[in-house]
Scaffold this motif. Structure first.
Motif, PDB file in Angstrom:
ATOM      1  N   UNK A  82       0.825  -1.205   0.000  1.00  0.00           N
ATOM      2  CA  UNK A  82       0.000   0.000   0.000  1.00  0.00           C
ATOM      3  C   UNK A  82       0.860   1.256   0.000  1.00  0.00           C
ATOM      4  N   UNK A  83       1.912   1.249   0.786  1.00  0.00           N
ATOM      5  CA  UNK A  83       2.809   2.418   0.821  1.00  0.00           C
ATOM      6  C   UNK A  83       3.450   2.639  -0.542  1.00  0.00           C
ATOM      7  N   UNK A  84       3.836   1.563  -1.200  1.00  0.00           N
ATOM      8  CA  UNK A  84       4.450   1.713  -2.529  1.00  0.00           C
ATOM      9  C   UNK A  84       3.443   2.274  -3.531  1.00  0.00           C
ATOM     10  N   UNK A  85       2.173   1.901  -3.412  1.00  0.00           N
ATOM     11  CA  UNK A  85       1.141   2.416  -4.311  1.00  0.00           C
ATOM     12  C   UNK A  85       0.812   3.875  -4.038  1.00  0.00           C
ATOM     13  N   UNK A  86       1.094   4.343  -2.825  1.00  0.00           N
ATOM     14  CA  UNK A  86       0.735   5.708  -2.430  1.00  0.00           C
ATOM     15  C   UNK A  86       1.682   6.759  -2.988  1.00  0.00           C
ATOM     16  N   UNK A  87       2.794   6.347  -3.568  1.00  0.00           N
ATOM     17  CA  UNK A  87       3.674   7.283  -4.248  1.00  0.00           C
ATOM     18  C   UNK A  87       4.228   8.394  -3.384  1.00  0.00           C
ATOM     19  N   UNK A 126      -3.673   7.620   5.667  1.00  0.00           N
ATOM     20  CA  UNK A 126      -4.435   7.644   6.914  1.00  0.00           C
ATOM     21  C   UNK A 126      -5.200   6.317   7.008  1.00  0.00           C
ATOM     22  N   UNK A 127      -5.115   5.655   8.155  1.00  0.00           N
ATOM     23  CA  UNK A 127      -5.696   4.326   8.301  1.00  0.00           C
ATOM     24  C   UNK A 127      -7.195   4.421   8.572  1.00  0.00           C
ATOM     25  N   UNK A 128      -7.979   3.764   7.737  1.00  0.00           N
ATOM     26  CA  UNK A 128      -9.428   3.680   7.934  1.00  0.00           C
ATOM     27  C   UNK A 128      -9.703   2.639   9.014  1.00  0.00           C
ATOM     28  N   UNK A 129      -9.999   3.085  10.201  1.00  0.00           N
ATOM     29  CA  UNK A 129     -10.131   2.181  11.343  1.00  0.00           C
ATOM     30  C   UNK A 129     -11.279   1.201  11.192  1.00  0.00           C
ATOM     31  N   UNK A 130     -12.342   1.584  10.467  1.00  0.00           N
ATOM     32  CA  UNK A 130     -13.482   0.673  10.321  1.00  0.00           C
ATOM     33  C   UNK A 130     -13.081  -0.612   9.623  1.00  0.00           C
ATOM     34  N   UNK A 131     -11.993  -0.556   8.854  1.00  0.00           N
ATOM     35  CA  UNK A 131     -11.552  -1.710   8.086  1.00  0.00           C
ATOM     36  C   UNK A 131     -10.673  -2.660   8.878  1.00  0.00           C
ATOM     37  N   UNK A 167      -0.130  -1.513  14.863  1.00  0.00           N
ATOM     38  CA  UNK A 167       0.920  -2.185  14.097  1.00  0.00           C
ATOM     39  C   UNK A 167       1.074  -1.513  12.730  1.00  0.00           C
ATOM     40  N   UNK A 168      -0.065  -1.201  12.082  1.00  0.00           N
ATOM     41  CA  UNK A 168       0.003  -0.520  10.789  1.00  0.00           C
ATOM     42  C   UNK A 168       0.642   0.858  10.928  1.00  0.00           C
ATOM     43  N   UNK A 169       0.290   1.590  11.979  1.00  0.00           N
ATOM     44  CA  UNK A 169       0.896   2.905  12.198  1.00  0.00           C
ATOM     45  C   UNK A 169       2.404   2.819  12.382  1.00  0.00           C
ATOM     46  N   UNK A 170       2.885   1.663  12.808  1.00  0.00           N
ATOM     47  CA  UNK A 170       4.324   1.483  12.987  1.00  0.00           C
ATOM     48  C   UNK A 170       5.093   1.367  11.686  1.00  0.00           C
ATOM     49  N   UNK A 171       4.392   1.195  10.570  1.00  0.00           N
ATOM     50  CA  UNK A 171       5.044   1.141   9.262  1.00  0.00           C
ATOM     51  C   UNK A 171       5.242   2.552   8.727  1.00  0.00           C
ATOM     52  N   UNK A 172       6.429   2.841   8.224  1.00  0.00           N
ATOM     53  CA  UNK A 172       6.650   4.122   7.566  1.00  0.00           C
ATOM     54  C   UNK A 172       5.660   4.284   6.421  1.00  0.00           C
ATOM     55  N   UNK A 173       5.083   5.471   6.313  1.00  0.00           N
ATOM     56  CA  UNK A 173       4.138   5.735   5.240  1.00  0.00           C
ATOM     57  C   UNK A 173       2.700   5.825   5.703  1.00  0.00           C
ATOM     58  N   UNK A 174       2.419   5.394   6.947  1.00  0.00           N
ATOM     59  CA  UNK A 174       1.088   5.530   7.526  1.00  0.00           C
ATOM     60  C   UNK A 174       1.111   6.625   8.584  1.00  0.00           C
ATOM     61  N   UNK A 175       0.083   7.470   8.599  1.00  0.00           N
ATOM     62  CA  UNK A 175       0.022   8.550   9.585  1.00  0.00           C
ATOM     63  C   UNK A 175      -1.421   8.954   9.812  1.00  0.00           C
ATOM     64  N   UNK A 176      -1.856   8.957  11.045  1.00  0.00           N
ATOM     65  CA  UNK A 176      -3.188   9.408  11.384  1.00  0.00           C
ATOM     66  C   UNK A 176      -4.240   8.328  11.205  1.00  0.00           C
ATOM     67  N   UNK A 177      -5.389   8.557  11.855  1.00  0.00           N
ATOM     68  CA  UNK A 177      -6.498   7.611  11.812  1.00  0.00           C
ATOM     69  C   UNK A 177      -7.737   8.272  11.228  1.00  0.00           C
ATOM     70  N   UNK A 190      -2.937  13.691   1.475  1.00  0.00           N
ATOM     71  CA  UNK A 190      -2.871  12.357   2.049  1.00  0.00           C
ATOM     72  C   UNK A 190      -3.888  11.458   1.373  1.00  0.00           C
ATOM     73  N   UNK A 191      -3.711  10.165   1.571  1.00  0.00           N
ATOM     74  CA  UNK A 191      -4.636   9.155   1.077  1.00  0.00           C
ATOM     75  C   UNK A 191      -5.236   8.411   2.264  1.00  0.00           C
ATOM     76  N   UNK A 192      -6.169   7.512   1.980  1.00  0.00           N
ATOM     77  CA  UNK A 192      -6.771   6.691   3.028  1.00  0.00           C
ATOM     78  C   UNK A 192      -6.831   5.250   2.565  1.00  0.00           C
ATOM     79  N   UNK A 193      -6.614   4.340   3.476  1.00  0.00           N
ATOM     80  CA  UNK A 193      -6.727   2.910   3.176  1.00  0.00           C
ATOM     81  C   UNK A 193      -6.815   2.147   4.490  1.00  0.00           C
ATOM     82  N   UNK A 194      -7.306   0.951   4.407  1.00  0.00           N
ATOM     83  CA  UNK A 194      -7.394   0.084   5.579  1.00  0.00           C
ATOM     84  C   UNK A 194      -7.699  -1.341   5.174  1.00  0.00           C
TER      85      UNK A 194
END
Length: 394
Positions: free
Chosen positions: A40-45, A50-55, A64-74, A255-259
């Protein structure tokens, strides 16, 4: 034909890894989860996701996802959920859906620290007036405007029915009313469901998605420019798992969103531009044998939301040689299955499924068993779901 992603693990390997745990149970494969985060981070360019918590609906896995570089905020789906996260120390929270939960909104408005941490969603003058009328201390609440990102061709509407606000003039009207009422406009959101949420099922769908991406690229630019003339925007959010590869090309977004892509449920098997690994599974035990060639599992009727149909039912892993019985489907407390694998199963054996969607599975279980190949396929931990922590946000 659209590419189908094979399950990362076999039913036999999942049963072996979880042999000491009672079924029904749900599992998350951490190796696949982490690989999907990298994808997902590679696709985000380069844009933060931002992590969609509902997912996900599991605090352990969201962190754990927030611990990956490239994710920020909920990106939360309820105000009460955002308050729960804020009180846990998180301060970058966007509530993706408008709320009429007056007690929760009043709690938010009463605490300056919470106000700084949470951005609410509005999409109309009606929402602005509701907040001003119903929420004591609403002045200073931070809001974002949800802008309709659907595609319209003549009378046809392709996308989801969300916001009535679509054009630069529409957005200016909402922003001006929000500012008149003492709200702070902090952002915009554009969710392109007709791209992000629609598998590449035919040439017509692929053409529609391309047309929609081009239309949005132009319209988003105009809307964002109009909004920036009136407000200092902190957030301009767009996209979803299924559209990161095109949405990241828009310079108007911050920013983008995914989950959902972190779990990679079956609805993502039909996307041309996604190479995700299935990470979430559940097992139901065999409890009946109605006749030769048929077994019945306990539970399993975890039907996904959205347009009704067979794309919304759980799918047994293909290596088991089983399929749902079309006249019954997946049931509330029992699910019959048929196929060459049925007569090889005994009472108590497990049948493994993938859910059609992502976070909805977490509403059925108190926890996920976490499996990894590190040191051999085995359970390496457990992650409580929101339900397991006593939380239910709708």
């Amino acid at each position: 034909m659209p590419r189908r992603t094979p399950p990362t693990r076999t039913a036999a390997s999942l049963s072996a890894a979880t042999a000491d745990l009672p079924a029904p149970l749900a599992v998350v494969d951490l190796d696949a989860f982490d690989a999907n985060a990298t994808t997902l981070v590679s696709l985000a360019g380069g844009l933060p996701i931002r992590i969609a918590t509902k997912s996900l609906r599991s605090r352990t896995l969201i962190e754990r996802a927030l611990g990956h570089d490239g994710f920020a905020g909920l990106m939360c789906y309820a105000v009460r959920e955002a308050l729960w996260w804020a009180r846990d120390g998180h301060d970058d929270l966007l509530v993706a859906y408008p709320s009429v939960d007056v007690p929760a909104l009043t709690d938010l408005a009463s605490d300056p620290a919470l106000k700084r941490a949470v951005v609410l969603m509005i999409d109309s003058v009606e929402h602005v007036d509701f907040l001003a009328r119903e929420v004591a201390g609403h002045e200073g609440l931070r809001v974002a405007v949800d802008v309709d990102a659907s595609l319209r061709v003549g009378p046809a509407h392709m996308g989801v029915r969300r916001s009535p606000t679509r054009t630069p003039d529409d957005v200016e009207t909402v922003i001006r009313r929000a500012q008149e009422r003492g709200l702070v406009v902090a952002g915009l959101m554009f969710y392109d469901a007709q791209i992000a949420g629609l598998p590449d099922s035919s040439p017509a769908v692929r053409r529609m998605k391309k047309v929609s991406a081009n239309e949005l690229l132009s319209r988003r630019s105009d809307v964002v420019a109009a909004a920036k003339a009136l407000a200092d925007l902190e957030v301009v959010n767009g996209g979803g798992t299924g559209s990161l590869h095109v949405t990241h090309l828009d310079p108007a977004l911050t920013e983008l969103a995914a989950g959902s892509g972190l779990y990679a449920p079956t609805l993502f098997d039909g996307y041309d531009d996604l190479a995700l690994r299935p990470a979430a599974y559940f097992a139901a035990p065999v409890v009946r044998r109605p006749s030769d060639g048929i077994v019945t599992a306990y539970g399993g009727g975890y039907i996904a939301s959205g347009q009704p149909g067979w794309s919304r039912v759980p799918s047994p892993l293909p290596d088991q040689g089983l399929s749902l019985v079309r006249r019954e489907g997946a049931g509330e407390v029992q699910t019959p299955l048929t196929g060459p694998g049925a007569d090889r199963l005994s009472l108590g054996d497990r049948i493994w499924f993938r859910h059609a969607k992502a976070g909805e599975l977490a509403e059925r279980f108190m926890e996920f068993a976490l499996v990894s190949s590190d040191g051999g396929d085995r359970v390496v931990g457990r992650a409580a779901t929101y339900r397991g922590e006593g939380q239910c946000f709708g």
